[in-house]
Design a protein around this motif. Structure first.
Motif, short mmCIF file in Angstrom:
data_model
loop_
_atom_site.label_atom_id
_atom_site.label_comp_id
_atom_site.label_asym_id
_atom_site.label_seq_id
_atom_site.Cartn_x
_atom_site.Cartn_y
_atom_site.Cartn_z
N PHE A 80 0.83 -1.21 0.00
CA PHE A 80 0.00 0.00 0.00
C PHE A 80 0.87 1.26 0.00
O PHE A 80 0.53 2.25 -0.65
N LEU A 81 1.99 1.21 0.70
CA LEU A 81 2.92 2.34 0.66
C LEU A 81 3.47 2.53 -0.75
O LEU A 81 3.56 3.67 -1.25
N ALA A 82 3.86 1.44 -1.40
CA ALA A 82 4.36 1.52 -2.77
C ALA A 82 3.28 2.07 -3.70
O ALA A 82 3.57 2.88 -4.59
N ALA A 83 2.05 1.65 -3.48
CA ALA A 83 0.93 2.14 -4.31
C ALA A 83 0.77 3.64 -4.14
O ALA A 83 0.64 4.37 -5.13
N ALA A 84 0.79 4.11 -2.90
CA ALA A 84 0.64 5.55 -2.64
C ALA A 84 1.82 6.32 -3.24
O ALA A 84 1.63 7.39 -3.84
N LEU A 85 3.01 5.79 -3.09
CA LEU A 85 4.20 6.46 -3.63
C LEU A 85 4.13 6.54 -5.16
O LEU A 85 4.43 7.59 -5.75
N ASN A 86 3.71 5.46 -5.80
CA ASN A 86 3.59 5.48 -7.26
C ASN A 86 2.58 6.53 -7.71
O ASN A 86 2.82 7.25 -8.68
N LEU A 87 1.45 6.59 -7.01
CA LEU A 87 0.44 7.59 -7.38
C LEU A 87 0.94 9.00 -7.08
O LEU A 87 0.66 9.94 -7.84
N TRP A 88 1.67 9.17 -5.99
CA TRP A 88 2.23 10.48 -5.68
C TRP A 88 3.17 10.94 -6.79
O TRP A 88 3.10 12.09 -7.24
N ARG A 89 4.02 10.04 -7.24
CA ARG A 89 4.97 10.38 -8.30
C ARG A 89 4.26 10.71 -9.62
O ARG A 89 4.76 11.50 -10.41
N ALA A 90 3.09 10.08 -9.83
CA ALA A 90 2.36 10.27 -11.08
C ALA A 90 1.24 11.31 -10.96
O ALA A 90 0.47 11.49 -11.90
N ARG A 91 1.18 12.02 -9.84
CA ARG A 91 0.03 12.91 -9.59
C ARG A 91 -0.13 14.01 -10.63
O ARG A 91 -1.23 14.49 -10.86
N HIS A 92 0.96 14.43 -11.27
CA HIS A 92 0.88 15.49 -12.28
C HIS A 92 0.89 14.91 -13.70
O HIS A 92 0.87 15.67 -14.66
#
Length: 166
Positions: A80-92
């Motif tokens: 779940f941390l990896a999922a959140a981090l991936n989405l954070w990196r792709a947020r823009h």
């Protein structure tokens, strides 16, 4: 951006939840080990039930089962941390790229479903007849856990559009 940030926050909340569960199982090892011991030994199920042949009374197997649960919870947290981090990196990123970044959310939820649905509901609840125990029955809690994960996943995997540039 609000929806994207909401998805990230919800994944972080699930990671925190899984961390707290795994952390609690390690730091309050005895109490939670007793839960596994009683479920696997089936010593609080209905007296004389015909399913007792399934019981496990080996402390080594109780320990192995308990550490398998803890490992599953901890790995779910990390995913779940990896999922959140991936989405954070792709947020823009574009909607398409943001959608591609959701892979770990699916993987994390799948593992969480395996731990709390398959592990607690199917194996604990049905195979070891945990439902028969008034004291050592974790099915209601497990149901809340995996249903929350599934609800968040349904929200997270909704397609995202490209961000509007002002």
């Amino acid at each position: 951006m609000t929806l994207r940030l909401s998805k990230i926050v919800m994944l972080l909340c699930l990671a925190a939840f899984c961390f707290l569960v795994a952390f609690g199982n390690v730091t309050d090892y005895g109490s939670n080990f007793a839960f596994v011991q009683h479920v696997l030994s089936m010593d609080t199920t209905f007296p004389g039930n015909a399913l007792m042949y399934r019981s496990i009374t080996s402390p080594a197997l109780w320990t192995a089962g308990y550490w398998l649960i803890i490992f599953g919870e901890a790995l779910t947290c990390l995913l779940f941390l990896a999922a959140a981090l991936n989405l954070w990196r792709a947020r823009h990123a574009s909607g398409r790229d943001f959608d591609k970044a959701k892979k770990f959310a699916v993987i994390a939820t799948t593992l969480g479903f395996l731990v709390w649905f398959f592990g607690f509901m199917a194996i604990g609840g049905e195979w070891f007849a945990m439902w028969q125990s008034g004291t050592w029955n974790g099915q209601d809690a497990a149901f809340k856990f995996y249903m929350t994960m599934l609800a968040v996943l349904i929200f997270v995997i909704q397609p995202d559009r490209d961000l509007e540039r002002n």
